[in-house]
Structure formats: structure tokens, C-alpha cells
Scaffold this motif. Structure first.
Motif, PDB file in Angstrom:
ATOM      1  N   SER A  18      -8.419  11.474  -2.837  1.00  0.00           N
ATOM      2  CA  SER A  18      -8.217  10.502  -3.753  1.00  0.00           C
ATOM      3  C   SER A  18      -8.697  11.083  -4.824  1.00  0.00           C
ATOM      4  CB  SER A  18      -9.429   9.440  -3.663  1.00  0.00           C
ATOM      5  OG  SER A  18      -8.948   9.003  -2.414  1.00  0.00           O
ATOM      6  N   ILE A  37      -5.889   1.168  -5.795  1.00  0.00           N
ATOM      7  CA  ILE A  37      -5.880   0.601  -4.363  1.00  0.00           C
ATOM      8  C   ILE A  37      -6.606   1.342  -3.486  1.00  0.00           C
ATOM      9  CG2 ILE A  37      -3.903  -0.639  -4.494  1.00  0.00           C
ATOM     10  CD1 ILE A  37      -2.321   0.845  -2.114  1.00  0.00           C
ATOM     11  N   ARG A  73      -1.834   4.424  -4.995  1.00  0.00           N
ATOM     12  CA  ARG A  73      -2.744   4.522  -4.324  1.00  0.00           C
ATOM     13  C   ARG A  73      -3.482   5.081  -4.970  1.00  0.00           C
ATOM     14  NH1 ARG A  73       1.146   9.106  -0.744  1.00  0.00           N
ATOM     15  NH2 ARG A  73       2.227   7.269  -0.632  1.00  0.00           N
ATOM     16  N   GLN A  74      -3.573   5.645  -6.577  1.00  0.00           N
ATOM     17  CA  GLN A  74      -4.657   6.072  -6.817  1.00  0.00           C
ATOM     18  C   GLN A  74      -5.578   4.756  -7.803  1.00  0.00           C
ATOM     19  OE1 GLN A  74      -3.270   7.875  -9.812  1.00  0.00           O
ATOM     20  NE2 GLN A  74      -3.843   9.736  -8.841  1.00  0.00           N
ATOM     21  N   TYR A 109      -7.653   0.970   1.104  1.00  0.00           N
ATOM     22  CA  TYR A 109      -6.717  -0.306   2.101  1.00  0.00           C
ATOM     23  C   TYR A 109      -7.973  -0.052   3.226  1.00  0.00           C
ATOM     24  CZ  TYR A 109      -3.441  -0.321   6.442  1.00  0.00           C
ATOM     25  OH  TYR A 109      -2.804  -0.792   6.874  1.00  0.00           O
ATOM     26  N   HIS A 129     -13.404   5.389  -4.521  1.00  0.00           N
ATOM     27  CA  HIS A 129     -12.640   6.068  -5.551  1.00  0.00           C
ATOM     28  C   HIS A 129     -12.399   4.715  -6.925  1.00  0.00           C
ATOM     29  CE1 HIS A 129      -9.708   4.333  -3.216  1.00  0.00           C
ATOM     30  NE2 HIS A 129      -8.659   3.920  -3.663  1.00  0.00           N
ATOM     31  N   ASN A 134       4.092   4.761  -6.551  1.00  0.00           N
ATOM     32  CA  ASN A 134       3.543   5.392  -5.670  1.00  0.00           C
ATOM     33  C   ASN A 134       1.928   6.230  -5.514  1.00  0.00           C
ATOM     34  OD1 ASN A 134       4.753   7.476  -5.589  1.00  0.00           O
ATOM     35  ND2 ASN A 134       5.723   7.307  -2.702  1.00  0.00           N
ATOM     36  N   LEU A 135       2.349   6.678  -6.553  1.00  0.00           N
ATOM     37  CA  LEU A 135       1.171   7.899  -6.014  1.00  0.00           C
ATOM     38  C   LEU A 135       0.287   7.444  -7.104  1.00  0.00           C
ATOM     39  CD1 LEU A 135       1.978  11.716  -6.075  1.00  0.00           C
ATOM     40  CD2 LEU A 135       1.317   9.865  -4.628  1.00  0.00           C
ATOM     41  N   THR A 182       1.235  -1.013   0.004  1.00  0.00           N
ATOM     42  CA  THR A 182      -0.061  -0.328   0.358  1.00  0.00           C
ATOM     43  C   THR A 182       0.881   1.555   0.071  1.00  0.00           C
ATOM     44  OG1 THR A 182      -0.288  -0.354   2.336  1.00  0.00           O
ATOM     45  CG2 THR A 182      -2.274  -1.380   1.398  1.00  0.00           C
ATOM     46  N   THR A 183       1.820   1.039   0.086  1.00  0.00           N
ATOM     47  CA  THR A 183       3.078   1.815  -0.800  1.00  0.00           C
ATOM     48  C   THR A 183       3.622   2.761   1.333  1.00  0.00           C
ATOM     49  OG1 THR A 183       1.658   3.768  -1.013  1.00  0.00           O
ATOM     50  CG2 THR A 183       2.668   2.288  -2.929  1.00  0.00           C
ATOM     51  N   LEU A 184       2.893   2.159   2.064  1.00  0.00           N
ATOM     52  CA  LEU A 184       3.062   2.896   3.400  1.00  0.00           C
ATOM     53  C   LEU A 184       4.736   2.708   4.088  1.00  0.00           C
ATOM     54  CD1 LEU A 184       0.289   2.487   5.264  1.00  0.00           C
ATOM     55  CD2 LEU A 184       0.990   4.728   5.056  1.00  0.00           C
ATOM     56  N   ALA A 190     -12.624   2.766   1.323  1.00  0.00           N
ATOM     57  CA  ALA A 190     -11.351   2.650   0.677  1.00  0.00           C
ATOM     58  C   ALA A 190     -12.216   2.453  -0.327  1.00  0.00           C
ATOM     59  CB  ALA A 190     -11.435   1.107   1.273  1.00  0.00           C
TER      60      ALA A 190
END
Lengths: 250, 311
Positions: free
Chosen positions: A106, A80, A77-78, A82, A151, A73-74, A52-54, A148
Motif C-alpha cells: 500500500s 479501503i 483500493r487506496q 478489507y 494505510h 480502481n487503484l 473492493t474491486t475484486l 486492513a
């Protein structure tokens, strides 16, 4: 988007000298409900945090929806959604304000309409003006899932989705996960300890032990490798206790 | 909308739903009402006593009367500086310590950072939101105080007096932001909200009470003998050591400039605009430096260690 939802190669994360995740290589196809099993500290949550790129990996690489978790990573995030374990959200804000906030982050257009749609999809019609502070754990979990989905993600990461829920709440969340997967085609990556939940929901599983993936395959294939009198619990314990035979998803 | 502004807007909304923040805001405004009321009553009483004395003197056939007491309009609002110094600092601490640790403890920081939002934008949004919350509070205090001055005090302030009050509000904003940024910095480094709150309050007490108290003990006391009554008075006088100690206290800087702007300090009412602006800019700069340092350190720590989100 490619046919592969998640792909990792030798993905590793260390905290100082401790290796939380050791060379994870895994492929999950689109449309799967993937159950990620393992004891506490096995590396499940670290895997979710990386995908999840955290977190940044110490070494190795991973793509989610075809995007690199470090370089893009951005974009990841678009695509996924979570839902962390024990999602709490903002107690002082209403459901609509909570969801509106995450939708705006988002860049979701027509936020109000989208909130109404998502709440209806989750069976939470009319909850918009209610404050989250007074919600039960099950209700929060639904709003957690709602945030979650705003988007329209391709992959949904769930960390212990039924943790702390009563049997009815667990059943409801299970039905919801199935619905999201079957009706909306969302790939589900789910960390869980609940083997009954895995049996009911998952199409494929991975079992982690001490930071290493010891098995990953279709659920039916994993079960088929054992005598019929062996339960999933027996199979899980067999792998978790270090009788490693790394098998990748076919 | 830009994610930074989305976060800032949420911060403002959450602040005005935060019961503790609301209680303190009401307390702040309530104290303003009380202070202006008491100030107005006191000033009116001073004038009434003077008028009565003049009337008595005139009745006795006096040809010369004593000069009227010098009443400066803004002195009625003099307590505002104290409210900003004490209540304002606590507001800064409450908003600052909550800004990140609450998100971390509630798990919402994970939700924000799995959206297309960079970490620095999250922090900027928090700073903007906190700053806007404080600015709204001070804006209300400004409007309230002016309104009360006109209604309770029956005084219409001049443009210069309004400007003096406005400058104090701007300096107050920076002062409160200092406590906000320091608390935010602590909330990045320390593990739980209770510890952050306690450490922030200890720091506040240190700079607001302990340091000025230390400076007080370093003052030189000169004794003055009243030639008529023969009584002695002790007058504390600043020394280089006391001045240097006070310099470390942002509260002292706020109080000094507050006394000047609200015409409480001797001779401050007659100060020229340029002197006043120069002193205000100096105080602003001194308060801004630690504020910027704390803000910059917050960015560095927050961006450098990605595991902070996960604790």
C-alpha cells in the motif's frame, strides 16, 4: 472525499446466466456502521467483491469514497481496507512480516512505526515477532483487521467478521469495530449473519434476498416500522422471505 | 518499493521458511557433498592404481609405460546434472504450484488485490520471487561444488572449468523455471493444490522418465564381437526416431548439455569455446521456449478471468 462513503446504482453481476447481484442501488454515508444481511447466496459477498474491486460489474456503477470502482480502481483500493471471512495470512511469516508485506504493497511510509501503532490500537502489543501459524482464529482475525488498517482506510469492508469466533472473541471484535468507527471515523461495511451483532453495532442495515436488496435504512427506522414485540430476527425473516418493499437509506 | 519487488521479496522469504523447500535444499547440497567426495575418491583411486601399475612395470624393467588415465576435473561434478534434473525439477514444482494456489486457498490473494496492485504485477512478482529462490539454491550449489572440488578433490579448477560449471547452472535455472512456470500455470487453471501437485509430478515423470525410456526403445542395437574373447556386446545407437522422441524431453536436453559441459561426453573436454557456447545457447533456447509459453499462458489466463481470485 465526499460525505457519501459508498454509492451504487443498478449494480449488477452475473455469472453466466445466474444473476448473483441484481440492480443494487444503495447509498451509505460516511461514519456509518452498515450491516449487510441476507441468506447464503443472497449476493452479499458478491457486493463486497465488487466494491473492493475484486470483481468487475456486469452492468451498473458504484463509487467508493467518490471513486469509480472500475475506472479508478487503484484509487478505491487506496481508501479501503478489507478483511475476508476466515482470514489466514502467511503462516510461516511473523506478524511484523505479514503486516510489513501488506503495508509495503500500500506504500505506507515508516512501516515499522505504523505496525507498532496499529497493533497497539488493537490491543496486540508485542505480537510482532510471533508467527501467525500458531494463532487462534480470534488472534488471526485481529491481525486480519490490523492489515486492513495500516494505510488508514476511510472505509473498512468486513466479511462475516465474527464467523467461527467464540462469544468472547465475538465481543472483542465487536468492541473493536465500534472503536474504529467512533474514534477513527472509519465507515464500516459489514456482511453478517449475526443479528445480535447487528443490533449492538450497526447504525444502518441492508437486507438482501436472492440477489436483490429488499430494504436499506437506518436500523432504528427499520425496527420502528414493525410492532414493538417483533425482534430483529422476525423483521429479517419478513424481508428475506420475499415481502419486498425496497426502501432506501434516508 | 515497487509492488512487484515487494511480492518477490515476500516469495523468497516464504520459500526459505517452507519446510519442504528447505529439506530439498539440504538434500540437494548434501548430495553434492557426497557426489564430489565419491568422485574425488574414485579419481584418486584411478590414479593410485595407475601409479602402482607403472611402478610394477618399471620394476620389471619396462622402458615404455601406458599413458596416464585422462582425468577431467569437472567429471567429478558429473552428478550435479542429475540432481538438477531430478531434485531441481521437484523444487520448481513445489515453488510453482504453491505460488498462486496457496494465496488463493489462504485468501491472501484477495488481500493483495484489494491493494493498489495490478494483477500482472502480482504474477511478475511471483515469477521473480520463484526465480530468485531457485537462483539462490543453484548459486549455493555452484559455490558448494567449487568449494568441495578444491577441498575434497584438492583440485583448483581453471577459469574455463568454472565457466563451464556456471553455464550449466544458468541452464539449470531455466530448466527449473520451466517446471515452476508449468506448475504455476496449472495452479491457475486447476481447483485445488493436491491436484496441481499431482498433475505437475505426472508431467515431470513423463518428460523425465517416460519419454527418454520411449526413446531408448527406438534406438538401434548394434552387436560388437570382441575379437580376442569372442564375447558379444550390444551397443544402442541413436536413430532419427529416438532423437525426435528425446527432443520432447527437457530433461534429456539438460543431461546432454550437462554431459558436454562437465566433460563427461566423449571428446567434450577438447571442445572449443565457440562450439561449447553454441551448444549451450541451443540448449538454453530449447528449454526457454516452453518456459516462456507457460509463463505467457499464465498471464493470459490470470488476467482474463477475474473470478479466479475468488475460488
Amino acid at each position: 472525499m465526499t460525505n457519501t462513503a459508498i454509492q451504487t446504482h443498478e449494480l449488477t453481476r452475473k455469472y453466466g446466466t445466474h444473476t448473483a447481484l441484481d440492480r443494487l442501488t444503495l447509498t451509505i454515508a460516511q461514519g456509518e456502521i452498515f450491516g449487510f444481511l441476507g441468506h447464503n447466496g443472497a449476493g452479499k459477498t458478491t457486493t463486497i467483491n465488487l466494491l473492493t474491486t475484486l470483481l468487475l460489474p456486469t452492468s451498473g456503477e458504484a463509487q467508493v469514497c467518490g471513486f469509480d470502482i472500475v475506472k479508478d480502481n487503484l484509487a478505491v483500493r487506496q481508501h479501503i481496507g478489507y478483511v475476508p471471512e476466515n482470514v489466514r495470512l502467511y503462516n510461516d511469516l511473523t506478524v511484523a512480516e505479514n503486516l510489513g508485506f501488506f503495508a509495503a504493497l500500500s506504500g505506507v511510509p515508516q512501516i515499522k512505526t505504523k505496525i507498532v501503532q496499529v497493533l497497539a490500537m488493537l490491543g496486540c502489543e508485542g505480537w510482532e515477532s510471533r508467527r501467525v501459524g500458531g494463532f487462534s482464529k480470534g488472534m488471526r482475525q485481529r491481525i486480519g483487521i490490523a492489515q486492513a488498517l495500516l494505510h488508514q482506510p476511510d472505509v473498512l469492508f468486513l466479511d462475516e467478521p465474527s464467523s467461527g469466533l467464540d462469544p468472547e472473541g465475538t465481543r472483542d471484535i465487536g468492541n473493536l469495530i465500534k472503536q474504529l468507527n467512533h474514534e477513527h471515523g472509519i465507515t464500516i461495511f459489514m456482511n453478517t449473519h449475526q443479528l445480535a451483532e447487528v443490533t449492538k453495532l450497526c447504525t444502518s442495515i441492508g437486507i438482501m434476498s436472492h440477489g436483490r436488496l429488499v430494504v436499506a435504512d437506518k436500523l432504528a427506522s427499520v425496527i420502528a416500522r414493525f410492532p414493538t414485540d417483533q425482534s430483529l430476527e422476525d423483521i429479517y425473516l419478513h424481508f428475506e422471505h420475499g415481502q419486498a418493499e425496497t426502501v432506501m437509506l434516508s | 518499493m515497487n509492488p512487484t519487488l515487494v511480492i518477490a521479496r515476500k516469495e523468497i522469504r516464504a520459500a526459505f521458511r517452507n519446510r519442504l523447500f528447505l529439506i530439498i535444499t539440504v538434500l540437494f547440497l548434501g548430495l553434492s557433498v557426497l557426489s564430489v567426495y565419491v568422485g574425488s575418491v574414485t579419481k584418486r583411486a584411478e590414479m593410485r592404481i595407475y601409479d602402482e601399475r607403472v611402478a610394477v612395470l618399471m620394476a620389471e624393467g619396462a622402458t615404455a609405460v601406458p599413458a596416464a588415465p585422462e582425468i577431467h576435473t569437472l567429471t567429478i561434478l558429473s552428478n550435479l546434472t542429475q540432481y538438477i534434473a531430478i531434485v531441481g525439477a521437484i523444487v520448481g514444482v513445489i515453488l510453482g504450484y504453491n505460488a498462486l494456489i496457496e494465496e488463493r486457498e489462504a485468501g491472501t490473494m484477495r488481500l493483495i488485490l484489494t491493494r493498489p496492485v495490478y494483477r500482472d504485477r502480482l504474477l511478475t512478482g511471483k515469477l521473480l520471487g520463484g526465480g530468485a529462490g531457485i537462483a539462490i539454491l543453484l548459486g549455493l550449489a555452484f559455490a558448494f561444488n567449487l568449494l568441495l572440488l578444491i577441498t575434497f578433490g584438492g583440485i583448483m579448477p581453471t577459469g574455463l572449468e568454472v565457466l563451464r560449471l556456471l553455464i550449466l547452472i544458468v541452464i539449470g535455472l531455466v530448466y527449473m523455471m520451466l517446471f515452476f512456470t508449468v506448475s504455476m500455470l496449472l495452479s491457475i487453471r486447476l481447483k485445488d493444490s493436491a491436484t496441481v501437485f499431482l498433475v505437475s509430478l505426472v508431467l515431470w515423470m513423463l518428460v523425465s522418465f517416460v519419454i527418454p525410456q520411449m526413446a531408448q526403445t527406438q534406438m538401434a542395437n548394434s552387436t560388437v564381437i570382441n575379437s580376442i574373447s569372442g564375447m558379444t556386446n550390444t551397443i544402442p545407437q541413436e536413430t532419427a526416431a529416438s532423437r525426435a522422441t528425446n527432443f520432447l524431453s527437457p530433461t534429456w536436453h539438460l543431461q546432454q548439455i550437462g554431459a558436454e559441459l562437465l566433460e563427461v561426453a566423449p571428446g567434450s573436454a577438447a571442445l572449443e569455446g565457440t562450439t561449447l557456447m553454441g551448444d549451450s545457447a541451443g540448449a538454453l533456447f530449447i528449454l526457454l521456449i516452453p518456459c516462456v509459453i507457460a509463463g505467457a499462458m499464465s498471464y493470459i489466463l490470470f488476467l482474463r478471468d477475474e473470478t479466479l481470485v475468488l475460488e
